[in-house]
Design a protein around this motif. Structure first.
Motif, PDB file in Angstrom:
ATOM      1  N   PHE A  31       0.864  -1.193   0.000  1.00 23.71           N
ATOM      2  CA  PHE A  31       0.000   0.000   0.000  1.00 23.71           C
ATOM      3  C   PHE A  31       0.896   1.237   0.000  1.00 23.71           C
ATOM      4  CE2 PHE A  31      -2.451  -3.309   2.248  1.00 23.71           C
ATOM      5  CZ  PHE A  31      -3.524  -3.401   1.374  1.00 23.71           C
ATOM      6  N   PHE A  34      -0.353   5.706   0.603  1.00 20.80           N
ATOM      7  CA  PHE A  34      -0.622   6.482   1.822  1.00 20.80           C
ATOM      8  C   PHE A  34       0.656   7.103   2.371  1.00 20.80           C
ATOM      9  CE2 PHE A  34      -3.711   2.965   1.539  1.00 20.80           C
ATOM     10  CZ  PHE A  34      -4.832   3.731   1.270  1.00 20.80           C
ATOM     11  N   GLY A  36       0.786   9.128   5.195  1.00 20.11           N
ATOM     12  CA  GLY A  36       0.801   9.335   6.641  1.00 20.11           C
ATOM     13  C   GLY A  36      -0.394   8.666   7.280  1.00 20.11           C
ATOM     14  N   ARG A  38      -2.555   8.506  11.135  1.00 22.37           N
ATOM     15  CA  ARG A  38      -2.753   8.845  12.544  1.00 22.37           C
ATOM     16  C   ARG A  38      -3.744   7.841  13.107  1.00 22.37           C
ATOM     17  NH1 ARG A  38       0.704  12.414  14.542  1.00 22.37           N
ATOM     18  NH2 ARG A  38      -0.778  13.482  15.899  1.00 22.37           N
ATOM     19  N   GLY A  40      -6.363   6.992  16.221  1.00 24.06           N
ATOM     20  CA  GLY A  40      -7.088   7.501  17.381  1.00 24.06           C
ATOM     21  C   GLY A  40      -8.099   6.493  17.883  1.00 24.06           C
ATOM     22  N   ARG A  42     -12.298   5.446  18.790  1.00 22.50           N
ATOM     23  CA  ARG A  42     -13.708   5.649  18.482  1.00 22.50           C
ATOM     24  C   ARG A  42     -14.521   4.988  19.583  1.00 22.50           C
ATOM     25  NH1 ARG A  42     -17.547   5.322  13.712  1.00 22.50           N
ATOM     26  NH2 ARG A  42     -19.221   4.004  14.455  1.00 22.50           N
TER      27      ARG A  42
ATOM     28  N   ASP B   7     -12.776   3.198  10.338  1.00 22.20           N
ATOM     29  CA  ASP B   7     -13.236   2.928  11.699  1.00 22.20           C
ATOM     30  C   ASP B   7     -13.318   1.424  11.925  1.00 22.20           C
ATOM     31  OD1 ASP B   7     -13.508   5.575  12.503  1.00 22.20           O
ATOM     32  OD2 ASP B   7     -15.541   5.722  11.727  1.00 22.20           O
ATOM     33  N   LYS B  41     -11.188   1.682  17.196  1.00 25.78           N
ATOM     34  CA  LYS B  41     -10.072   2.471  16.690  1.00 25.78           C
ATOM     35  C   LYS B  41     -10.502   3.280  15.481  1.00 25.78           C
ATOM     36  CE  LYS B  41      -7.613  -1.336  16.471  1.00 25.78           C
ATOM     37  NZ  LYS B  41      -6.531  -2.289  16.182  1.00 25.78           N
ATOM     38  N   ARG B  42      -9.863   4.409  15.314  1.00 27.79           N
ATOM     39  CA  ARG B  42     -10.095   5.248  14.148  1.00 27.79           C
ATOM     40  C   ARG B  42      -8.739   5.567  13.527  1.00 27.79           C
ATOM     41  NH1 ARG B  42     -13.400  10.148  12.513  1.00 27.79           N
ATOM     42  NH2 ARG B  42     -11.890  11.574  11.665  1.00 27.79           N
ATOM     43  N   PHE B  43      -8.616   5.299  12.247  1.00 23.17           N
ATOM     44  CA  PHE B  43      -7.386   5.603  11.525  1.00 23.17           C
ATOM     45  C   PHE B  43      -7.661   6.714  10.520  1.00 23.17           C
ATOM     46  CE2 PHE B  43      -7.164   1.149  12.740  1.00 23.17           C
ATOM     47  CZ  PHE B  43      -5.882   1.000  13.217  1.00 23.17           C
ATOM     48  N   LEU B  45      -5.870   7.973   7.152  1.00 21.05           N
ATOM     49  CA  LEU B  45      -4.823   7.692   6.162  1.00 21.05           C
ATOM     50  C   LEU B  45      -4.721   8.886   5.223  1.00 21.05           C
ATOM     51  CD1 LEU B  45      -5.883   4.036   5.176  1.00 21.05           C
ATOM     52  CD2 LEU B  45      -4.450   4.739   7.081  1.00 21.05           C
ATOM     53  N   ALA B  59      -7.636   1.453   0.544  1.00 24.01           N
ATOM     54  CA  ALA B  59      -7.881   1.662   1.980  1.00 24.01           C
ATOM     55  C   ALA B  59      -8.759   0.550   2.535  1.00 24.01           C
ATOM     56  CB  ALA B  59      -8.535   3.027   2.209  1.00 24.01           C
ATOM     57  N   GLU B  61      -8.928  -2.497   1.407  1.00 29.62           N
ATOM     58  CA  GLU B  61      -8.130  -3.714   1.516  1.00 29.62           C
ATOM     59  C   GLU B  61      -7.183  -3.629   2.715  1.00 29.62           C
ATOM     60  OE1 GLU B  61      -5.991  -4.823  -2.102  1.00 29.62           O
ATOM     61  OE2 GLU B  61      -5.068  -6.445  -0.928  1.00 29.62           O
ATOM     62  N   ALA B  62      -6.542  -2.464   2.892  1.00 31.76           N
ATOM     63  CA  ALA B  62      -5.658  -2.294   4.046  1.00 31.76           C
ATOM     64  C   ALA B  62      -6.439  -2.448   5.348  1.00 31.76           C
ATOM     65  CB  ALA B  62      -4.984  -0.919   3.987  1.00 31.76           C
ATOM     66  N   THR B  65      -7.008  -6.198   5.914  1.00 30.71           N
ATOM     67  CA  THR B  65      -5.834  -7.058   6.020  1.00 30.71           C
ATOM     68  C   THR B  65      -4.850  -6.603   7.082  1.00 30.71           C
ATOM     69  OG1 THR B  65      -4.717  -5.805   4.265  1.00 30.71           O
ATOM     70  CG2 THR B  65      -5.938  -7.772   3.605  1.00 30.71           C
ATOM     71  N   MET B  66      -4.861  -5.313   7.411  1.00 27.42           N
ATOM     72  CA  MET B  66      -3.814  -4.839   8.326  1.00 27.42           C
ATOM     73  C   MET B  66      -4.324  -4.021   9.495  1.00 27.42           C
ATOM     74  SD  MET B  66      -0.423  -2.799   7.455  1.00 27.42           S
ATOM     75  CE  MET B  66      -0.539  -1.763   8.896  1.00 27.42           C
ATOM     76  N   LEU B  67      -5.325  -3.181   9.232  1.00 26.29           N
ATOM     77  CA  LEU B  67      -5.758  -2.267  10.300  1.00 26.29           C
ATOM     78  C   LEU B  67      -6.721  -2.931  11.267  1.00 26.29           C
ATOM     79  CD1 LEU B  67      -6.263   0.934   8.120  1.00 26.29           C
ATOM     80  CD2 LEU B  67      -4.251   0.247   9.417  1.00 26.29           C
TER      81      LEU B  67
END
Lengths: 83, 83
Positions: A31, A34, A36, A38, A40, A42, B7, B41-43, B45, B59, B61-62, B65-67
């Motif tokens: 990937f 992207f 950056g 952050r 946080g 929820r 999210d 959690k909230r990301f 990108l 996003a 897919e990420a 698979t990852m987040l």
């Protein structure tokens, strides 16, 4: 049953090691779009009955006094959840 | 510069000790309206340029698979951030 969503993010000037770790791992998994990340928190707060203005006001106060650390975090959203 | 919000929440059937702790603490601070809390959690990108359909697909897919850990978590939202 109503639900209020509270989103809390680290302030922009605060280092975010979790986000940095994710940002470093994303390109290794292909990937590369992207630049950056952050990370946080929820929160979903459940209430009996509808989400009234009073409930939202209480959620807003809880968000700033308990769900976030105002020194390092910003409450970016307090809203009734649209299903 | 565009931004995609992802999210992630614990699945409903999964115990959420952080949410439980918050739910227990709220009434002690006078917030008695809330009957349950889930914490996820909230990301955010960041991408150079606009959030295209390709960026959103990457996003998504990420996110799976990852987040998030699909065994215990659901991706509840992947969307371009409206400022």
């Amino acid at each position: 049953m109503g639900r209020v969503v509270v989103d809390v993010m680290p302030k922009p000037e605060i280092l975010d090691p979790q986000g940095k770790a994710v940002a470093g791992a994303l390109p290794r998994l292909g990937f590369t779009q992207f630049t950056g990340v952050r990370q946080g928190k929820r929160f979903e707060l459940e209430v009996e009955g509808p989400v009234t203005d009073e409930v939202l006001a209480a959620a807003r106060e809880a968000a700033t006094t308990m769900l976030s650390n105002p020194v390092i975090e910003d409450v970016v959203r307090v809203a009734a959840q649209e299903d």
